[in-house]
Design an enzyme around this catalytic site. Structure first.
Site, PDB file in Angstrom:
ATOM      1  N   LYS A  87      51.483  52.414  37.105  1.00 43.41           N
ATOM      2  CA  LYS A  87      50.056  52.280  37.173  1.00 43.41           C
ATOM      3  C   LYS A  87      49.542  53.043  38.105  1.00 43.41           C
ATOM      4  O   LYS A  87      49.893  53.027  39.406  1.00 43.41           O
ATOM      5  CB  LYS A  87      49.663  50.898  37.147  1.00 43.41           C
TER       6      LYS A  87
HETATM    7  O1  G3P Z   1      43.048  44.844  34.151  1.00 46.37           O
HETATM    8  C1  G3P Z   1      42.095  45.059  35.329  1.00 46.37           C
HETATM    9  C2  G3P Z   1      41.894  43.664  36.008  1.00 46.37           C
HETATM   10  O2  G3P Z   1      42.879  43.102  36.727  1.00 46.37           O
HETATM   11  C3  G3P Z   1      40.567  43.735  36.779  1.00 46.37           C
HETATM   12  O3  G3P Z   1      39.872  42.629  36.293  1.00 46.37           O
HETATM   13  O4  G3P Z   1      38.506  40.584  36.168  1.00 46.37           O
HETATM   14  O5  G3P Z   1      39.211  41.982  38.615  1.00 46.37           O
HETATM   15  O6  G3P Z   1      37.565  42.918  36.864  1.00 46.37           O
HETATM   16  P1  G3P Z   1      38.607  41.921  37.064  1.00 46.37           P
END
Ligand code: G3P
Length: 217
Positions: A87
């Site tokens: 990633k």
């Molecule tokens: O997959 C990306 C993720 O981990 C970010 O999610 O909820 O932190 O915006 P969030």
């Protein structure tokens, strides 16, 4: 549509895997820290534990921001397990590293994507997955789902094979809307997956079936 779970929590990963509907896992440094996994050795071991729990792709994120560092880290991650996907952040050196890994046949996931232009670059660099963060766009009053629709159109126009991995999914409606828009993959918390189960008419109907069965027996 593939379902990935966005966590480094082994119990939650196992829970989703046991349902038989899990296609992979995505992680990031914040999710690792949330589980208290720190230090390179522990993080590397944890990736292997995740790979041993699931059948599909497991995204492991580099923390370097320069090309050489990303290549070094990505190669070490890819060596860990055949299910590892490297990633990479959507910055110039990340795009370069993506092309480097694609040319070597190593799977990649371009992360922190917030625009159609960034998604176009990811596809040009041969990314296996592109991760538009829809929840974080919604957070700043910008339509995250619209980005999924734009990327779908662009990729279909040219037959790009990069899979659209809707990330930063927060809830069940994100999952359903991404499915309608043709996202190839979604990644979200366990609740965004198990929440799809819920319907009051299912619960009422099941209770009635069981009650009627008891009457006849
Ligand atoms: O997959 C990306 C993720 O981990 C970010 O999610 O909820 O932190 O915006 P969030």
């Amino acid at each position: 549509m593939k379902f990935f779970i966005d966590t480094a929590n082994l119990e939650q990963i196992k829970d989703a895997q046991d349902m038989g509907i899990l296609d992979g896992v995505t992680t990031n440094p914040s999710l690792m820290a949330k589980e208290g996994i720190t230090g390179t050795d522990n993080i590397m071991k944890h990736y292997v534990s995740i790979c041993n729990l699931v059948d599909g792709d497991v995204s492991a994120e580099v923390i370097s921001t320069d090309f050489d560092g990303m290549v070094r880290e990505g190669e070490a991650l890819a060596e860990l397990h055949e299910q590892i996907v490297v990633k990479l952040p959507m910055i110039k050196d990340g795009v370069k590293a993506c092309k480097y890994f694609s040319d070597k046949g190593i799977k990649t996931n371009m992360t922190l994507v917030f625009s159609a232009g960034q998604a176009l670059l990811a596809a040009k660099a041969g990314a296996t997955y592109v991760s538009p963060f829809i929840g974080r766009l919604d957070d700043i009053s910008t339509d995250g789902l619209n980005l999924i629709a734009e990327i779908r159109m662009i990729y279909d126009n040219y037959g790009f094979e990069t899979e659209i991995l809707a990330a930063s999914v927060r809830h069940t409606m994100h999952v359903i809307d991404c499915a309608k828009l043709g996202a190839d993959v979604m990644t979200g918390p366990l609740s965004s997956i198990t929440g799809l189960l819920n319907h009051p008419l299912t619960d009422i109907g099941l209770a009635k079936f069981l009650e009627d069965y008891k009457k006849g027996n």
